[in-house]
Design a protein around this motif. Sequence first.
Motif, mmCIF file in Angstrom:
data_model
loop_
_atom_site.group_PDB
_atom_site.id
_atom_site.type_symbol
_atom_site.label_atom_id
_atom_site.label_comp_id
_atom_site.label_asym_id
_atom_site.label_seq_id
_atom_site.Cartn_x
_atom_site.Cartn_y
_atom_site.Cartn_z
ATOM 1 N N THR A 9 -1.824 -9.197 5.344
ATOM 2 C CA THR A 9 -2.993 -8.367 5.110
ATOM 3 C C THR A 9 -3.996 -9.097 4.572
ATOM 4 O O THR A 9 -3.993 -10.250 4.171
ATOM 5 N N ASN A 11 -5.474 -9.705 1.865
ATOM 6 C CA ASN A 11 -5.264 -10.329 0.512
ATOM 7 C C ASN A 11 -4.126 -11.366 0.692
ATOM 8 O O ASN A 11 -4.296 -12.258 0.072
ATOM 9 N N ILE A 33 5.580 -3.957 1.976
ATOM 10 C CA ILE A 33 5.065 -2.958 0.970
ATOM 11 C C ILE A 33 5.179 -1.667 1.684
ATOM 12 O O ILE A 33 4.861 -0.674 0.646
ATOM 13 N N ASN A 50 2.605 -4.416 -9.133
ATOM 14 C CA ASN A 50 3.167 -4.032 -7.844
ATOM 15 C C ASN A 50 2.473 -4.371 -6.623
ATOM 16 O O ASN A 50 2.484 -3.546 -5.672
ATOM 17 N N PRO A 53 -0.646 -10.353 -2.857
ATOM 18 C CA PRO A 53 0.489 -11.752 -2.815
ATOM 19 C C PRO A 53 0.494 -12.026 -4.349
ATOM 20 O O PRO A 53 0.036 -11.834 -5.286
ATOM 21 N N GLU A 71 -2.363 -11.829 -8.347
ATOM 22 C CA GLU A 71 -3.767 -11.711 -7.986
ATOM 23 C C GLU A 71 -4.368 -12.739 -7.101
ATOM 24 O O GLU A 71 -4.246 -13.953 -7.550
ATOM 25 N N MET A 105 -13.610 -10.480 -5.138
ATOM 26 C CA MET A 105 -12.361 -9.643 -5.791
ATOM 27 C C MET A 105 -12.617 -8.488 -6.278
ATOM 28 O O MET A 105 -11.942 -7.527 -6.008
ATOM 29 N N LEU A 234 2.945 4.118 -0.110
ATOM 30 C CA LEU A 234 1.972 3.415 -0.591
ATOM 31 C C LEU A 234 0.964 4.291 -1.479
ATOM 32 O O LEU A 234 0.057 3.877 -2.241
ATOM 33 N N GLN A 237 1.813 6.722 -6.129
ATOM 34 C CA GLN A 237 2.465 5.773 -7.029
ATOM 35 C C GLN A 237 2.080 6.437 -8.243
ATOM 36 O O GLN A 237 0.816 6.120 -8.932
HETATM 37 N N1 LIG Z 1 -6.332 -7.664 -6.470
HETATM 38 C C1 LIG Z 1 -5.196 -7.699 -5.631
HETATM 39 C C2 LIG Z 1 -4.974 -6.580 -4.683
HETATM 40 C C3 LIG Z 1 -3.839 -6.752 -3.819
HETATM 41 C C4 LIG Z 1 -3.311 -5.601 -2.992
HETATM 42 O O1 LIG Z 1 -4.042 -4.560 -3.102
HETATM 43 N N2 LIG Z 1 -2.119 -5.887 -2.198
HETATM 44 C C5 LIG Z 1 -1.815 -4.784 -1.430
HETATM 45 C C6 LIG Z 1 -1.847 -5.038 -0.034
HETATM 46 S S1 LIG Z 1 -3.333 -5.720 0.666
HETATM 47 C C7 LIG Z 1 -0.543 -4.284 -1.947
HETATM 48 O O2 LIG Z 1 0.387 -5.083 -2.076
HETATM 49 N N3 LIG Z 1 -0.089 -3.087 -2.048
HETATM 50 C C8 LIG Z 1 1.124 -2.487 -2.296
HETATM 51 C C9 LIG Z 1 0.937 -1.097 -2.838
HETATM 52 O O3 LIG Z 1 -0.196 -0.631 -2.568
HETATM 53 O O4 LIG Z 1 2.037 -0.669 -3.453
HETATM 54 C C10 LIG Z 1 -5.097 -9.085 -5.053
HETATM 55 O O5 LIG Z 1 -6.205 -9.546 -4.607
HETATM 56 O O6 LIG Z 1 -4.044 -9.715 -5.106
#
Ligand SMILES: N[C@@H](CCC(=O)N[C@@H](CS)C(=O)NCC(=O)O)C(=O)O
Length: 253
Positions: A9, A11, A33, A50, A53, A71, A105, A234, A237
Amino acid sequence: MIDVYYWPTPNGWKVTIMLEECGVDYKIVPVDIGGGDQFKPEFLRISPNNRMPAIIDHEPLGGGDSLSVFESGAILEYLAEKTGKFIPKDVKRRYDCLQWLHWHMANLGPMMGNANHFKNYAKNITDDQNQLVYGTNRFVGEVDRLCGVMDAQLSVHQFLAGPDYTIADIGAWPWARLLARIIDENIWATFPNVKRWVNEVRSRPAVEIGANVGKELNEVKRSPEEEKKRRDLLFNQSNEKVRQAREAALRIK
Ligand SMILES: N[C@@H](CCC(=O)N[C@@H](CS)C(=O)NCC(=O)O)C(=O)O
């Protein structure tokens, strides 16, 4: 060696692009995920929010025990500090870079994520047209505004933070490359400087490799029922679920 807890994805791509740019060895640990891997104790111990990356560096900056970072912005800063690459040394330029890193960010990433949610996913969750239209307009409108901010910056600078390619570009590019897919094709004509920069960054070999890491993980064919189960996981939660899972993870010795 760095373990990268990852799913393909925007991120996630930031991290693989940075590692490819820096020539650092890494091992991908998939975090599915949609399948719930982000709630597994071993992942929650290093990533309390949760979300992927996250990384574990087994030869960390400063020595000592393995170090974990979650983060994506913090991961880019850590890797830049460790390798001395893609972050300017000069104080003014360094903060130009950090300002734009934090800008994406807090702005481009979350707003594009929400625009994508309302344009492409929310219709599977609610039939309420008022909610769908309001949410879409709100977040697509914000992305439009942010493109204006980026376009003005890129009209006088080659890269987001000035003359150098930095972690500010590595962070924002994986989102910006999806502008046409998430918003619409006209976006490139409206924001020609963003288009020029997206293409310039795309032409870097490390970017091409990093943005394709784990592509096959997203190419699995799933039944509509499976897709629904993944979306439910997703987009539903609760505080309780997340807190209990994280507390349980922290209790493991
Ligand atoms: N601010 C975080 C955002 C990370 C994020 O939103 N990751 C999403 C995928 S792009 C995720 O892991 N989602 C899992 C979920 O929603 O449970 C970063 O930049 O690391």
